[in-house]
Design a protein around this motif. Structure first.
Motif, PDB file in Angstrom:
ATOM      1  N   ARG A 132       0.833  -1.201   0.000  1.00  0.00           N
ATOM      2  CA  ARG A 132       0.000   0.000   0.000  1.00  0.00           C
ATOM      3  C   ARG A 132       0.869   1.254   0.000  1.00  0.00           C
ATOM      4  NH1 ARG A 132      -4.975   2.425   2.241  1.00  0.00           N
ATOM      5  NH2 ARG A 132      -4.336   4.432   3.034  1.00  0.00           N
ATOM      6  N   HIS A 155       1.434   4.311  -2.925  1.00  0.00           N
ATOM      7  CA  HIS A 155       1.312   5.754  -2.701  1.00  0.00           C
ATOM      8  C   HIS A 155       2.566   6.478  -3.189  1.00  0.00           C
ATOM      9  CE1 HIS A 155      -1.858   5.516   0.738  1.00  0.00           C
ATOM     10  NE2 HIS A 155      -2.291   5.035  -0.399  1.00  0.00           N
ATOM     11  N   TYR A 167     -16.557   0.169  -4.420  1.00  0.00           N
ATOM     12  CA  TYR A 167     -15.230   0.552  -3.924  1.00  0.00           C
ATOM     13  C   TYR A 167     -14.180   0.428  -5.028  1.00  0.00           C
ATOM     14  CZ  TYR A 167     -11.147   0.469  -0.802  1.00  0.00           C
ATOM     15  OH  TYR A 167      -9.959   0.726  -0.181  1.00  0.00           O
ATOM     16  N   PHE A 185     -10.836  -2.069  -5.125  1.00  0.00           N
ATOM     17  CA  PHE A 185     -10.830  -3.486  -5.503  1.00  0.00           C
ATOM     18  C   PHE A 185     -10.480  -3.649  -6.978  1.00  0.00           C
ATOM     19  CE2 PHE A 185     -14.057  -4.737  -1.991  1.00  0.00           C
ATOM     20  CZ  PHE A 185     -13.013  -4.832  -1.091  1.00  0.00           C
ATOM     21  N   LEU A 190      -6.887   3.271  16.648  1.00  0.00           N
ATOM     22  CA  LEU A 190      -6.811   4.725  16.552  1.00  0.00           C
ATOM     23  C   LEU A 190      -6.968   5.374  17.925  1.00  0.00           C
ATOM     24  CD1 LEU A 190      -6.545   7.147  14.648  1.00  0.00           C
ATOM     25  CD2 LEU A 190      -9.012   7.143  14.388  1.00  0.00           C
ATOM     26  N   LYS A 205     -11.328   9.789  -4.041  1.00  0.00           N
ATOM     27  CA  LYS A 205      -9.926  10.195  -4.200  1.00  0.00           C
ATOM     28  C   LYS A 205      -9.775  11.637  -4.684  1.00  0.00           C
ATOM     29  CE  LYS A 205      -6.361   6.920  -5.793  1.00  0.00           C
ATOM     30  NZ  LYS A 205      -5.979   5.982  -6.856  1.00  0.00           N
ATOM     31  N   LEU A 256      -9.482   8.340  10.639  1.00  0.00           N
ATOM     32  CA  LEU A 256      -9.496   7.010  10.054  1.00  0.00           C
ATOM     33  C   LEU A 256      -9.654   7.223   8.551  1.00  0.00           C
ATOM     34  CD1 LEU A 256      -9.443   4.234  11.460  1.00  0.00           C
ATOM     35  CD2 LEU A 256     -11.913   4.169  11.328  1.00  0.00           C
ATOM     36  N   ASN A 257      -8.597   6.990   7.807  1.00  0.00           N
ATOM     37  CA  ASN A 257      -8.580   7.355   6.397  1.00  0.00           C
ATOM     38  C   ASN A 257      -8.895   6.178   5.477  1.00  0.00           C
ATOM     39  OD1 ASN A 257      -8.063   8.618   3.939  1.00  0.00           O
ATOM     40  ND2 ASN A 257      -5.869   8.100   4.038  1.00  0.00           N
ATOM     41  N   PHE A 258     -10.083   6.197   4.868  1.00  0.00           N
ATOM     42  CA  PHE A 258     -10.478   5.145   3.926  1.00  0.00           C
ATOM     43  C   PHE A 258     -10.111   5.489   2.487  1.00  0.00           C
ATOM     44  CE2 PHE A 258     -12.956   2.090   6.363  1.00  0.00           C
ATOM     45  CZ  PHE A 258     -13.206   2.792   7.534  1.00  0.00           C
ATOM     46  N   VAL A 259      -9.621   6.702   2.263  1.00  0.00           N
ATOM     47  CA  VAL A 259      -9.274   7.116   0.901  1.00  0.00           C
ATOM     48  C   VAL A 259      -7.920   6.493   0.547  1.00  0.00           C
ATOM     49  CG1 VAL A 259      -8.946   9.085  -0.636  1.00  0.00           C
ATOM     50  CG2 VAL A 259     -10.408   9.320   1.376  1.00  0.00           C
ATOM     51  N   PRO A 260      -7.827   5.829  -0.600  1.00  0.00           N
ATOM     52  CA  PRO A 260      -6.548   5.193  -0.947  1.00  0.00           C
ATOM     53  C   PRO A 260      -5.484   6.189  -1.395  1.00  0.00           C
ATOM     54  CG  PRO A 260      -8.223   4.642  -2.600  1.00  0.00           C
ATOM     55  CD  PRO A 260      -8.888   5.497  -1.572  1.00  0.00           C
ATOM     56  N   LEU A 261      -5.187   7.162  -0.548  1.00  0.00           N
ATOM     57  CA  LEU A 261      -4.142   8.173  -0.784  1.00  0.00           C
ATOM     58  C   LEU A 261      -3.534   8.520   0.575  1.00  0.00           C
ATOM     59  CD1 LEU A 261      -5.645  10.941  -3.130  1.00  0.00           C
ATOM     60  CD2 LEU A 261      -3.763   9.381  -3.658  1.00  0.00           C
ATOM     61  N   SER A 262      -2.270   8.943   0.572  1.00  0.00           N
ATOM     62  CA  SER A 262      -1.662   9.359   1.837  1.00  0.00           C
ATOM     63  C   SER A 262      -2.164  10.741   2.234  1.00  0.00           C
ATOM     64  CB  SER A 262      -0.145   9.429   1.701  1.00  0.00           C
ATOM     65  OG  SER A 262       0.363   8.174   1.391  1.00  0.00           O
ATOM     66  N   ASP A 307      -4.609   4.522   8.312  1.00  0.00           N
ATOM     67  CA  ASP A 307      -5.140   4.203   6.988  1.00  0.00           C
ATOM     68  C   ASP A 307      -5.874   2.865   7.016  1.00  0.00           C
ATOM     69  OD1 ASP A 307      -4.015   6.446   5.716  1.00  0.00           O
ATOM     70  OD2 ASP A 307      -2.070   5.447   5.603  1.00  0.00           O
ATOM     71  N   VAL A 308      -7.011   2.826   6.351  1.00  0.00           N
ATOM     72  CA  VAL A 308      -7.744   1.573   6.222  1.00  0.00           C
ATOM     73  C   VAL A 308      -7.857   1.268   4.742  1.00  0.00           C
ATOM     74  CG1 VAL A 308      -9.863   0.321   6.767  1.00  0.00           C
ATOM     75  CG2 VAL A 308      -9.105   2.194   8.233  1.00  0.00           C
ATOM     76  N   ASP A 309      -7.267   0.181   4.318  1.00  0.00           N
ATOM     77  CA  ASP A 309      -7.295  -0.160   2.901  1.00  0.00           C
ATOM     78  C   ASP A 309      -7.977  -1.508   2.751  1.00  0.00           C
ATOM     79  OD1 ASP A 309      -6.913  -0.688   0.296  1.00  0.00           O
ATOM     80  OD2 ASP A 309      -4.741  -0.409   0.301  1.00  0.00           O
ATOM     81  N   LEU A 310      -9.177  -1.480   2.164  1.00  0.00           N
ATOM     82  CA  LEU A 310      -9.925  -2.731   2.070  1.00  0.00           C
ATOM     83  C   LEU A 310      -9.299  -3.676   1.055  1.00  0.00           C
ATOM     84  CD1 LEU A 310     -13.446  -1.125   2.398  1.00  0.00           C
ATOM     85  CD2 LEU A 310     -12.249  -2.424   4.139  1.00  0.00           C
ATOM     86  N   ALA A 311      -8.619  -3.129   0.052  1.00  0.00           N
ATOM     87  CA  ALA A 311      -7.982  -3.993  -0.943  1.00  0.00           C
ATOM     88  C   ALA A 311      -6.847  -4.800  -0.313  1.00  0.00           C
ATOM     89  CB  ALA A 311      -7.461  -3.168  -2.112  1.00  0.00           C
ATOM     90  N   GLN A 312      -6.242  -4.220   0.727  1.00  0.00           N
ATOM     91  CA  GLN A 312      -5.162  -4.903   1.441  1.00  0.00           C
ATOM     92  C   GLN A 312      -5.623  -6.247   2.005  1.00  0.00           C
ATOM     93  OE1 GLN A 312      -3.618  -1.980   4.027  1.00  0.00           O
ATOM     94  NE2 GLN A 312      -2.248  -3.368   5.094  1.00  0.00           N
TER      95      GLN A 312
END
Lengths: 211, 211
Positions: free
Chosen positions: A16, A20, A98, A101, A200, B152, B171-177, B190-195
């Protein structure tokens, strides 16, 4: 050699972070910076990567693009996976939409629900099917992964359908343990969003004490 | 003594497991069983818990309820946290409805969006406000934690509003830093569901090889 589960989790986190960096056009990163960005230690980064061969150059660091590709290969081994979502409520619909994915090669090809008003409609390109058809559609559409997003109380009634559906893996968003008797056991990974909240709030409390 | 971040993550996982056991009326668990259920080793369980004192009894195991309470205390230190969600799209709405937050003492007290059709409506008990009011409402409603679920492309335009809102954690769900310049820096997770998908596909591929 058995790779610890924690290493696999960290690899996904490194990936991840590397993605980035790639978005930000950064080409090289030291193990120290990679460690800081992923909340671990440089020793841990080096140890995790050492399971899979030699990476990076002493005094230079890792090539971002190259390392990302390598980790992707370790984790995925395959480019595309077909995914279905069981439970087309708000969380299920959010997952179907989402973007993360699809970007990573996980295609949502079907959703399932028991609500007649939802059955037959679509979210994006994916149709919502009657959950009773789960085993058939899983077979027909070659679905590998099932994301489970039904309400807690609906889980017991779904067990048999889940057990007769030949998926390879289940991503379980229901805050309950899954005990399935499948012939060839599917890999199950629990996702608990409240867990992230706990982590968190620990980070926050810790900061407050330091001030 | 500094507690490793990985220990904190595992504590949250142990807690999730202990809660399931409690639901199933199981009163005692050995470190071996706790380890199996949370995909780690008994040595790791004992080491993680040893940071916080003595737990369990040799030859007996841990009392499920007692250990859960203790871990909750370590992680949270406070019973209630006020949460807001920025981005009332499908993921934001799903989070607002997610039962797991409320059960664990995280109350969603407001949502924010820039869509005039959504502003003024409610999800559950929480109203959707104009995102321009973010700093004010955060102050007024004593919001501790902000969950970020915007698309995004909307993130750059939000930076200033986020920076002037005095939340303690994001709690960041956006796939960006997120690189924020807050006066007193907020904790970001960061929360990445794809991870999770990556981890699951590794587990699947590994099983396939073993067969």
């Amino acid at each position: 050699m058995e790779i610890p589960f924690a290493t696999i989790e960290r690899l996904a986190t490194y990936l991840r972070c590397l993605r980035h960096l790639k978005d930000e056009k950064i080409k090289i990163i030291s193990s120290a910076d990679l460690a800081t960005n992923t909340k671990t230690s440089p020793e841990q980064v080096r140890k995790d990567l050492s399971y899979f061969g030699r990476f990076g150059k002493v005094g230079t660091g890792y090539y971002v693009g190259k390392l990302a590709k390598k980790i992707e290969k370790i984790l995925k081994k395959r480019k595309k996976w077909n995914v279905c979502i069981v439970g087309a409520g708000s969380l299920g619909s959010a997952l179907a939409r989402y973007g993360g994915f699809k970007d990573s090669g996980y295609n949502v090809v079907a959703l399932f629900d028991n609500n007649p008003e939802k059955i037959g409609t679509k979210i994006g390109d994916a149709e919502i099917y009657d959950v009773k058809l789960l085993p058939e559609i899983v077979h027909e559409k070659k679905i590998d992964i099932l994301a489970l997003t039904v309400p807690k109380h609906a889980l017991p009634g779904l067990k048999e359908l889940l057990e007769s559906s030949k998926v390879k893996g289940i991503l379980n968003f229901v805050p309950l343990s899954l005990h399935l008797k499948t012939r060839r056991k599917a890999a199950v990974l629990d996702v608990d969003l409240a867990q992230k909240m706990y982590i968190l709030s620990y980070l926050i409390s810790n900061k407050e004490e330091q001030v």
